[in-house]
Design a protein around this motif. Structure first.
Motif, mmCIF file in Angstrom:
data_model
loop_
_atom_site.group_PDB
_atom_site.id
_atom_site.type_symbol
_atom_site.label_atom_id
_atom_site.label_comp_id
_atom_site.label_asym_id
_atom_site.label_seq_id
_atom_site.Cartn_x
_atom_site.Cartn_y
_atom_site.Cartn_z
ATOM 1 N N MET A 40 -0.464 44.216 52.256
ATOM 2 C CA MET A 40 -0.166 44.202 50.873
ATOM 3 C C MET A 40 1.293 43.864 50.353
ATOM 4 O O MET A 40 1.561 43.480 49.417
ATOM 5 C CB MET A 40 -0.475 45.923 50.256
ATOM 6 N N GLU A 41 2.013 43.352 51.460
ATOM 7 C CA GLU A 41 3.427 42.884 51.312
ATOM 8 C C GLU A 41 3.018 41.561 50.734
ATOM 9 O O GLU A 41 4.075 40.963 49.761
ATOM 10 C CB GLU A 41 4.341 42.934 52.429
ATOM 11 N N GLN A 42 2.082 40.926 50.991
ATOM 12 C CA GLN A 42 1.851 39.375 50.657
ATOM 13 C C GLN A 42 3.149 38.573 50.968
ATOM 14 O O GLN A 42 3.549 37.684 49.879
ATOM 15 C CB GLN A 42 1.399 39.323 49.311
ATOM 16 N N LEU A 43 3.305 38.530 51.970
ATOM 17 C CA LEU A 43 4.566 37.813 52.546
ATOM 18 C C LEU A 43 4.112 36.436 53.095
ATOM 19 O O LEU A 43 3.359 36.334 53.985
ATOM 20 C CB LEU A 43 5.509 38.564 53.544
ATOM 21 N N PRO A 44 4.418 35.299 52.205
ATOM 22 C CA PRO A 44 3.813 33.965 52.557
ATOM 23 C C PRO A 44 4.227 33.584 53.911
ATOM 24 O O PRO A 44 3.798 32.563 54.633
ATOM 25 C CB PRO A 44 4.382 32.879 51.480
ATOM 26 N N CYS A 45 5.594 34.198 54.402
ATOM 27 C CA CYS A 45 5.990 33.777 55.887
ATOM 28 C C CYS A 45 5.378 34.579 56.955
ATOM 29 O O CYS A 45 5.477 34.076 58.158
ATOM 30 C CB CYS A 45 7.419 34.029 55.869
ATOM 31 N N ALA A 46 4.381 35.493 56.620
ATOM 32 C CA ALA A 46 3.654 36.122 57.934
ATOM 33 C C ALA A 46 2.522 35.337 58.172
ATOM 34 O O ALA A 46 2.058 34.702 57.563
ATOM 35 C CB ALA A 46 3.402 37.587 57.266
ATOM 36 N N ASP A 47 2.155 35.647 59.577
ATOM 37 C CA ASP A 47 0.891 35.095 59.915
ATOM 38 C C ASP A 47 -0.024 35.923 59.981
ATOM 39 O O ASP A 47 -1.367 35.268 59.894
ATOM 40 C CB ASP A 47 1.181 34.770 61.751
ATOM 41 N N LEU A 48 -0.032 37.121 60.091
ATOM 42 C CA LEU A 48 -1.297 38.122 59.952
ATOM 43 C C LEU A 48 -0.651 39.484 59.073
ATOM 44 O O LEU A 48 0.524 39.890 59.136
ATOM 45 C CB LEU A 48 -1.454 38.435 61.152
ATOM 46 N N GLY A 49 -1.694 39.907 58.461
ATOM 47 C CA GLY A 49 -1.404 40.945 57.713
ATOM 48 C C GLY A 49 -2.438 42.234 58.010
ATOM 49 O O GLY A 49 -3.356 41.878 58.543
ATOM 50 N N VAL A 50 -1.676 43.356 58.211
ATOM 51 C CA VAL A 50 -2.675 44.440 58.662
ATOM 52 C C VAL A 50 -2.885 45.626 57.480
ATOM 53 O O VAL A 50 -1.964 45.406 56.451
ATOM 54 C CB VAL A 50 -1.875 45.316 59.821
ATOM 55 N N SER A 51 -3.860 46.294 57.676
ATOM 56 C CA SER A 51 -4.318 47.226 56.595
ATOM 57 C C SER A 51 -4.882 48.765 57.030
ATOM 58 O O SER A 51 -5.463 48.633 58.053
ATOM 59 C CB SER A 51 -5.432 46.654 55.651
#
Lengths: 263, 263
Positions: free
Chosen positions: B82-93
């Motif tokens: 949910m941070e929606q950081l374009p620099c990140a490779d993966l998101g967790v929830s």
């Protein structure tokens, strides 16, 4: 593995329940006579019997629940072998792992609070875990001014047997008087006011010899009672006799725990 | 499982290294830019590469080491989705376990210190273990007076997501300012001065709103820098620029960590 940390208020004692899920074998480390029924209820709730009780040392501040648990649940009484207690079923020694099902407890000879004190070390796959008895407490340690106590030996036990473990090692003490439950080797190396921050043996001995602690309330009956694995001596004062006089518990509880016993 | 608790002095941050021995996959939770070389040395010593860095939240008190670790070690940057950081490779929830080899980390959405804060829960077979980030600290909690902080949400996060875990659950916080390393859910339920002993939400909010804390030293560059996964903004003050300016590390160290990478 099943693991529970149980607390006995009157003597601020932690009893540890460890059980092997694959085999159903279980152990209570340092059970207290005051909380035998509570321990059996905890076992029942988990569908467990009780295979062993295991002592870190002959306690001076409470009577062990070992004998009553044996009577009610059929557990075997395990103590450090060098105690040579005729009432015990099994003795443990450093160098010989004590198996609770598939769980390996390594006895560590750690004298100083008493002359024959042992701690128990296990590896849970993430951290090492040490049940330090009264040798190392959270920001404290066991007293060394009665029974076979010796501050020089306690300093050696803590610095050589405990402080050589990884910093992340979980430390579960036999007591805390302020509601704390856990510490780590790294935390005690940093923060223990008696021997953290590389305090010398002389500094530690000076601290221990000047604690000026009160005479333990229960020592006169607890030591002989614990040398008999929790048989209450005749001279337990009226105010402490209650747990000694418990000879019956609900049959349904006893049956459930005995039925849970796979060990 | 391999587990190490690492400490960064300037911001009193704990970084956690967790690795799966069977697969060689590894993660650093909340690495700090100041200690990137120390982290790589720890990995090298263990013969590990670095598969992931994982953030609990966008920190205001330090810059994350995520971007530099990616550059040096090839790790993937993981953050709450949910941070929606374009620099990140993966998101967790929450609800979707994050696997590090065979090790399962369960994200817990725990807003209040920031609006998108996540904690990570694992089960080591003996205890549950929760990495609480800045939501729950030892006898404290993260502040709620900047970024998207909200004491009502933090109260809900702690009481509903953490205090419902078993008392024996190990709590590893992202910070401690007094050298303590660990606590448990049971201990915090009893002793946390802000919300232990069944303090009400109103009592907690009143405490949080009256802390009167100083403005964070690094917040002005840390928040935008961390929103860029640890890219140093141009306006990092001279006194804090040192770690930003590290663009080279010994090739032998880089090679060893990259060779250790099985992930």
């Amino acid at each position: 593995m099943i693991f529970k940390q149980l607390y006995e208020k009157d003597s601020s004692t932690y009893t540890y329940l460890i059980a092997c899920e694959e085999t159903g074998q279980s152990v209570l480390i340092d059970p207290v006579i005051d909380t035998v029924e509570r321990d059996l209820l905890a076992l029942k709730e988990l569908g467990l019997g009780l295979t062993y009780t295991l002592e870190t040392h002959v306690h001076a501040d409470h009577l062990t629940g070992a004998k009553k648990l044996k009577e009610f649940a059929g557990s075997q009484i395990v103590v450090p072998a060098m105690e040579q207690l005729p009432c015990a079923d099994l003795g443990v020694s450093e160098g010989t792992p004590f198996m609770v099902g598939n769980i390996k407890l390594e006895p560590l000879f750690t004298p100083g609070h008493t002359g024959k004190h042992h701690a128990y070390l296990l590896d849970n796959g993430m951290q090492k875990v040490v049940f330090t008895g009264d040798a190392l407490l959270i920001e404290a340690c066991g007293r060394t001014d009665f029974q076979s106590g010796d501050p020089v030996k306690l300093y050696e036990s803590i610095t050589q047997k405990f402080f050589t473990l990884p910093d992340e090692t979980l430390v579960y003490p036999a007591h805390d008087y302020e509601g704390r439950q856990i510490t780590t080797i790294g935390q005690e190396k940093n923060r223990n006011p008696r021997l953290g921050n590389n305090k010398t043996q002389d500094e530690f001995v000076a601290i221990m010899n000047n604690l000026d602690l009160p005479y333990p309330r229960k020592i006169d009956f607890a030591v002989p009672g614990n040398e008999a694995c929790g048989e209450c001596p005749g001279d337990v004062p009226e105010e402490f006799r209650g747990p000694c006089d418990v000879v019956d518990l609900p049959q349904e509880l006893i049956r459930a725990v005995r039925a849970g016993d796979q060990g």
